[in-house]
Design an enzyme around this catalytic site. Structure first.
Site, PDB file in Angstrom:
ATOM      1  N   ASN A   9      -0.517   1.186  -6.235  1.00 38.55           N
ATOM      2  CA  ASN A   9       0.680   1.996  -6.000  1.00 38.55           C
ATOM      3  C   ASN A   9       1.905   1.167  -6.382  1.00 38.55           C
ATOM      4  O   ASN A   9       2.294   0.270  -5.638  1.00 38.55           O
ATOM      5  CB  ASN A   9       0.707   2.400  -4.516  1.00 38.55           C
ATOM      6  CG  ASN A   9       1.971   3.147  -4.145  1.00 38.55           C
ATOM      7  OD1 ASN A   9       2.744   3.564  -5.013  1.00 38.55           O
ATOM      8  ND2 ASN A   9       2.179   3.334  -2.849  1.00 38.55           N
ATOM      9  N   TRP A  10       2.477   1.501  -7.530  1.00 37.08           N
ATOM     10  CA  TRP A  10       3.596   0.691  -8.039  1.00 37.08           C
ATOM     11  C   TRP A  10       4.907   1.018  -7.326  1.00 37.08           C
ATOM     12  O   TRP A  10       5.909   0.342  -7.540  1.00 37.08           O
ATOM     13  CB  TRP A  10       3.749   0.907  -9.545  1.00 37.08           C
ATOM     14  CG  TRP A  10       2.578   0.441 -10.363  1.00 37.08           C
ATOM     15  CD1 TRP A  10       1.446  -0.190  -9.910  1.00 37.08           C
ATOM     16  CD2 TRP A  10       2.416   0.557 -11.786  1.00 37.08           C
ATOM     17  NE1 TRP A  10       0.600  -0.467 -10.959  1.00 37.08           N
ATOM     18  CE2 TRP A  10       1.166  -0.018 -12.121  1.00 37.08           C
ATOM     19  CE3 TRP A  10       3.198   1.102 -12.813  1.00 37.08           C
ATOM     20  CZ2 TRP A  10       0.698  -0.071 -13.427  1.00 37.08           C
ATOM     21  CZ3 TRP A  10       2.725   1.057 -14.120  1.00 37.08           C
ATOM     22  CH2 TRP A  10       1.491   0.468 -14.428  1.00 37.08           C
ATOM     23  N   LYS A  11       4.927   2.061  -6.546  1.00 37.14           N
ATOM     24  CA  LYS A  11       6.140   2.463  -5.804  1.00 37.14           C
ATOM     25  C   LYS A  11       7.332   2.577  -6.767  1.00 37.14           C
ATOM     26  O   LYS A  11       7.145   2.949  -7.916  1.00 37.14           O
ATOM     27  CB  LYS A  11       6.403   1.481  -4.655  1.00 37.14           C
ATOM     28  CG  LYS A  11       5.160   1.282  -3.778  1.00 37.14           C
ATOM     29  CD  LYS A  11       5.444   0.573  -2.498  1.00 37.14           C
ATOM     30  CE  LYS A  11       4.118   0.315  -1.786  1.00 37.14           C
ATOM     31  NZ  LYS A  11       4.268  -0.155  -0.424  1.00 37.14           N
ATOM     32  N   HIS A 100       1.608   9.091   2.164  1.00 34.60           N
ATOM     33  CA  HIS A 100       1.833   7.640   2.207  1.00 34.60           C
ATOM     34  C   HIS A 100       2.833   7.316   3.323  1.00 34.60           C
ATOM     35  O   HIS A 100       3.769   8.077   3.573  1.00 34.60           O
ATOM     36  CB  HIS A 100       2.352   7.139   0.857  1.00 34.60           C
ATOM     37  CG  HIS A 100       2.389   5.642   0.798  1.00 34.60           C
ATOM     38  ND1 HIS A 100       3.440   4.909   1.302  1.00 34.60           N
ATOM     39  CD2 HIS A 100       1.473   4.744   0.357  1.00 34.60           C
ATOM     40  CE1 HIS A 100       3.173   3.622   1.155  1.00 34.60           C
ATOM     41  NE2 HIS A 100       1.988   3.487   0.583  1.00 34.60           N
ATOM     42  N   GLU A 102       5.311   5.440   3.576  1.00 31.52           N
ATOM     43  CA  GLU A 102       6.744   5.432   3.241  1.00 31.52           C
ATOM     44  C   GLU A 102       7.281   6.851   3.141  1.00 31.52           C
ATOM     45  O   GLU A 102       8.443   7.113   3.450  1.00 31.52           O
ATOM     46  CB  GLU A 102       6.970   4.628   1.953  1.00 31.52           C
ATOM     47  CG  GLU A 102       6.855   3.138   2.239  1.00 31.52           C
ATOM     48  CD  GLU A 102       6.173   2.332   1.155  1.00 31.52           C
ATOM     49  OE1 GLU A 102       6.151   2.764  -0.006  1.00 31.52           O
ATOM     50  OE2 GLU A 102       5.634   1.247   1.492  1.00 31.52           O
ATOM     51  N   GLU A 172      -4.163   2.916   6.276  1.00 27.88           N
ATOM     52  CA  GLU A 172      -3.129   1.921   6.035  1.00 27.88           C
ATOM     53  C   GLU A 172      -2.297   1.730   7.297  1.00 27.88           C
ATOM     54  O   GLU A 172      -1.360   2.500   7.551  1.00 27.88           O
ATOM     55  CB  GLU A 172      -2.208   2.378   4.911  1.00 27.88           C
ATOM     56  CG  GLU A 172      -2.933   2.659   3.610  1.00 27.88           C
ATOM     57  CD  GLU A 172      -1.978   2.591   2.437  1.00 27.88           C
ATOM     58  OE1 GLU A 172      -2.065   1.620   1.685  1.00 27.88           O
ATOM     59  OE2 GLU A 172      -1.132   3.477   2.293  1.00 27.88           O
ATOM     60  N   GLY A 178       3.294  -4.009   3.094  1.00 30.52           N
ATOM     61  CA  GLY A 178       4.409  -4.767   2.523  1.00 30.52           C
ATOM     62  C   GLY A 178       4.923  -5.863   3.434  1.00 30.52           C
ATOM     63  O   GLY A 178       5.989  -6.424   3.193  1.00 30.52           O
ATOM     64  N   SER A 218      -1.109  -5.037   2.628  1.00 32.27           N
ATOM     65  CA  SER A 218      -1.034  -6.455   2.248  1.00 32.27           C
ATOM     66  C   SER A 218      -2.374  -7.006   1.765  1.00 32.27           C
ATOM     67  O   SER A 218      -2.697  -8.162   2.027  1.00 32.27           O
ATOM     68  CB  SER A 218      -0.479  -7.292   3.402  1.00 32.27           C
ATOM     69  OG  SER A 218       0.841  -6.872   3.700  1.00 32.27           O
ATOM     70  N   GLY A 239      -0.327  -2.144  -2.820  1.00 35.38           N
ATOM     71  CA  GLY A 239       1.080  -2.010  -3.198  1.00 35.38           C
ATOM     72  C   GLY A 239       1.529  -3.245  -3.970  1.00 35.38           C
ATOM     73  O   GLY A 239       1.318  -3.361  -5.175  1.00 35.38           O
TER      74      GLY A 239
HETATM   75  C1  PEP Z   1       0.767   0.599   0.023  1.00 36.35           C
HETATM   76  O1  PEP Z   1       1.884   0.827  -0.363  1.00 36.35           O
HETATM   77  O2  PEP Z   1      -0.046   1.521   0.096  1.00 36.35           O
HETATM   78  C2  PEP Z   1       0.407  -0.774   0.384  1.00 36.35           C
HETATM   79  C3  PEP Z   1      -0.761  -1.001   0.928  1.00 36.35           C
HETATM   80  O3  PEP Z   1       1.356  -1.756   0.129  1.00 36.35           O
HETATM   81  P1  PEP Z   1       1.123  -3.358   0.249  1.00 36.35           P
HETATM   82  O4  PEP Z   1      -0.169  -3.668  -0.435  1.00 36.35           O
HETATM   83  O5  PEP Z   1       2.312  -3.954  -0.448  1.00 36.35           O
HETATM   84  O6  PEP Z   1       1.090  -3.669   1.702  1.00 36.35           O
END
Ligand code: PEP
Length: 262
Positions: A9-11, A100, A102, A172, A178, A218, A239
């Site tokens: 997921n490049w956000k 998600h 966010e 998640e 993050g 993470s 992410g």
């Molecule tokens: C995500 O955005 O789904 C995610 C798991 O981010 P990160 O790996 O940066 O924690």
């Protein structure tokens, strides 16, 4: 047997040139090491770079799937700034995220909208990754399983069992996204085993045994293998670490090499 599935997921990161380069590097490495034999891979660029990334993947005849981070569930109309599923299909998108954290906790999407999105995308033939997970205060209050159960029940209300084959769940924990903190492999396994059992009551135990459940939060090359070796961890949603091709591909390799038999 469930084939692991890793999504990047490049956000809201990268520019067009960097998106092309990253997609090309991932596609090349996945093909060179034949990782796609043992792991499904998807990347989720920002909307505006979907055509750039589509072209890269097509030119490499890549098995890496093109994903979208969001969409609007109505077919068309006065929804300024939104993007429809038909438009995503037109851009070559095969898989979408719904719920998600966010979008839930920063943008403010509720369970009802997430359910409409999940149903619409599955009905339109997309693969859907429905994201669920508890916040830090909910974890501290011992409510992890309760939150996951509520988000699953709400997100999947009215989803017919025939669509379950295209569904993936991403567990998640919000406090791990993050932040550099991740759930221990045992914590991820415990939560995800409960998620599978809940999917069994929503659909059927047989359908639940086929649904892939990713862990997200993470995950990095250095900590992926042990988590991915857990029985109910069928890959990851990544992410930050998905923005570096070598780091992301190392996670895909760890998923491809994870013990089987589940
Ligand atoms: C995500 O955005 O789904 C995610 C798991 O981010 P990160 O790996 O940066 O924690």
């Amino acid at each position: 047997m469930r084939k692991p599935f890793v999504g990047g997921n490049w956000k809201m990161n990268l520019d067009g040139a960097a998106a092309r380069t990253l997609a090309d590097d991932v596609a090349r490495a996945v093909a060179a090491d034949k990782l796609d034999r043992a792991c499904d891979v998807a990347i989720f660029p920002p909307f505006v770079y979907l055509p750039h990334v589509f072209n890269v993947l097509r030119d490499r005849s890549s098995s890496v799937m093109l994903g979208a981070q969001d969409f609007w569930p109505e077919p068309n109309g006065a929804f300024t700034g939104e993007v429809s599923l038909a438009q995503l299909k037109d851009c070559g998108v095969q898989v979408v995220l719904a719920g998600h954290s966010e979008r839930r906790h920063v943008i403010g999407e509720g369970d009802e909208l997430i359910n409409r999105k999940t149903r619409a995308a599955l009905a339109a033939g997309f693969a859907v990754i429905l994201c669920i997970g508890e916040k830090l205060d909910e974890r501290a209050a011992g409510k992890t399983d309760e939150v996951n159960q509520r988000q699953l029940r709400a997100g999947l209300a009215g989803v017919p069992i025939e669509h379950a084959a295209r569904l993936t769940i991403a567990y998640e924990p919000v406090w791990a996204i993050g932040t550099g903190k991740n759930a221990t492999p045992a914590d991820a396994q415990a939560a995800q085993a409960k998620v599978r059992s809940e999917l069994g009551s929503i659909f059927s135990p047989e359908a639940a045994s086929r649904i892939r459940i990713q862990y997200g939060g993470s995950m990095k090359a250095g900590n992926a293998a042990e988590t991915l070796a857990q029985n109910d961890v069928d890959g990851g949603l990544i992410g930050g670490a998905s923005l570096k091709a070598d780091e992301f591909v190392a996670i895909v390799s760890a998923a491809a090499a994870a013990p089987r038999g589940r």
